[in-house]
Write a protein that holds these residues in place. Structure first.
Motif, PDB file in Angstrom:
ATOM      1  N   TRP B 119       0.834  -1.210   0.000  1.00 19.14           N
ATOM      2  CA  TRP B 119       0.000   0.000   0.000  1.00 19.14           C
ATOM      3  C   TRP B 119       0.864   1.253   0.000  1.00 19.14           C
ATOM      4  O   TRP B 119       0.543   2.252  -0.656  1.00 19.14           O
ATOM      5  N   LEU B 120       2.003   1.186   0.709  1.00 19.04           N
ATOM      6  CA  LEU B 120       2.876   2.354   0.767  1.00 19.04           C
ATOM      7  C   LEU B 120       3.550   2.578  -0.597  1.00 19.04           C
ATOM      8  O   LEU B 120       3.697   3.724  -1.051  1.00 19.04           O
ATOM      9  N   VAL B 122       2.271   1.791  -3.437  1.00 15.16           N
ATOM     10  CA  VAL B 122       1.233   2.337  -4.327  1.00 15.16           C
ATOM     11  C   VAL B 122       1.041   3.831  -4.059  1.00 15.16           C
ATOM     12  O   VAL B 122       0.935   4.634  -4.992  1.00 15.16           O
ATOM     13  N   VAL B 123       1.023   4.204  -2.764  1.00 13.63           N
ATOM     14  CA  VAL B 123       0.844   5.620  -2.416  1.00 13.63           C
ATOM     15  C   VAL B 123       2.007   6.457  -2.944  1.00 13.63           C
ATOM     16  O   VAL B 123       1.818   7.526  -3.541  1.00 13.63           O
TER      17      VAL B 123
END
Lengths: 200, 197
Positions: B119-120, B122-123
């Motif tokens: 998720w990080l 992707v962010v």
């Protein structure tokens, strides 16, 4: 062997030369000309490919529903072109369908057959509304209608079958990447289309 | 028994990069902007875009599944949001700085083989994608064929990701890992160069 063949087909589809302008092919008229005509509209091709890829996720049920929707939508749109009122900005429908269907395909969301039918019906109707016959005789109208329908069915079936056959692995990832490319392109052109509305 | 060195993937990656190579000219489009070819060439004629996109692919390979395929799917979508902002004319400052920083940061991630949660990743990649998309989107209103222009630059960007992934697959071998991490360091240096020149 099947996987290699599928990869080769997907690569060939991705490597296809770009469509640069919405022009009828010079020297090709009648039914073949009408069948090729849709290939010259990038937004419509992208929408058809996106709906095909999405419908293929639900295998043959999804693909069958999409085919039915395409035929019904096209018939309605073509009838509207010939006998009904003018629908302004109908081409935006192709972009919206391309965006939503490609997004769903990129995230591997298996559609209900009714959804595949609806998406295909919208894009079919948009294409039908724009399928101006090359003449006023019944033969011209029949050639345009049948040719265009043949062309768009092929454009939707090919990615649909590829999507239905390729279920996993790297080839599936490539399909999802291609779908994200379609969604991204459609989103930006939609923004481009909205500029006159936002800025007056 | 050690696995043979992956000459085929390496040759494929070199071929992709060779085909994607463009003359070293300024990243500007003179005159009218035309269709797909112009759109396709737009990311390829900007070395800042090229190195950052390759870094996305390289980092995705280091992170492994699902990042290896998630990043190339998410990046174009978020890039399109940035592109839409550029098309509509929403203000966004320090675009070139953001693009240069993307090369610095993503290159560092590769050079140091940093592993973060998906998720990080992707962010982070999504954040930088906005700047890249905005820069492309500003050109779109000039395009004669906006659909073809958009499709062209999205596909070119995706090809650069794929080239990065292909190169990153070398990291499965020890010598290949050093080469890839050195590539990341080179991307960081290039990013610093773009940042301060």
């Amino acid at each position: 062997m099947k996987r290699r063949l599928a990869i080769a087909i997907a690569a060939a589809a991705l490597a296809a030369p770009p469509v640069l302008a919405h022009q009828v092919m010079p020297g090709v008229t009648g039914l073949p000309g009408a069948a090729l005509h849709t290939l010259t509209a990038a937004d419509q091709v992208m929408a058809l490919v996106a709906v095909g890829l999405l419908a293929g996720l639900n295998r043959w049920r999804g693909l069958g529903a999409a085919m039915a929707g395409l035929v019904v939508g096209f018939a309605a749109g073509f009838a509207d072109l010939l006998y009904g009122p003018t629908i302004p900005q109908a081409w935006l429908g192709a972009l919206v369908v391309a965006l939503v269907a490609a997004l769903a395909s990129a995230f591997n969301l298996k559609p209900y057959p009714a959804v595949a039918f609806a998406f295909a019906a919208v894009i079919g109707a948009v294409i039908g509304i724009g399928a101006q016959p090359s003449g006023e005789t019944w033969a011209d109208i029949a050639n345009t209608g049948a040719g265009t329908l043949l062309g768009i069915v092929i454009i939707e079936v090919v990615p649909g079958v590829i999507s239905a056959l390729i279920r996993a692995g790297w080839p599936r990832v490539l399909i999802r990447v291609a779908a994200s490319w379609i969604a991204a392109s459609a989103l930006m052109v939609l923004a481009f289309a909205l500029v006159p509305l936002l800025h007056g | 028994m050690p696995r043979p060195f992956p000459w085929r993937p390496l040759a494929g990656a070199v071929l992709v990069l060779a085909l994607a190579a463009a003359p070293a000219e300024a990243h500007s489009i003179k005159g009218a902007v035309f269709g797909f070819v112009t759109g396709f060439m737009h990311p390829l004629t900007g070395p800042d875009h090229v190195v950052a996109m390759v870094a996305v692919g390289l980092w995705g390979t280091f992170l492994g599944a699902p990042a290896i395929w998630l990043l190339p799917i998410v990046f174009p979508l978020i890039m399109a949001l940035g592109g839409a902002a550029g098309v509509i004319g929403l203000p966004l400052s320090h675009v070139e700085t953001g693009i240069a920083l993307s090369a610095v940061v993503l290159g560092l991630m590769v050079a140091l083989a940093v592993r973060v949660p998906v998720w990080l990743a992707v962010v982070m990649v999504g954040f930088f994608a906005i700047f890249h998309g905005y820069a492309h989107g500003r050109e779109l209103p000039l395009a004669v064929g906006p659909m073809e222009f958009a499709l062209g630059f999205v596909i070119a960007t995706g090809c650069l990701h794929l080239a990065g992934i292909a190169l990153g697959l070398m990291a499965r071998w020890k010598v290949g890992e050093y080469v890839v991490r050195a590539g990341g360091a080179a991307i960081t240096l290039a990013g610093l160069w773009f940042l301060f020149t």
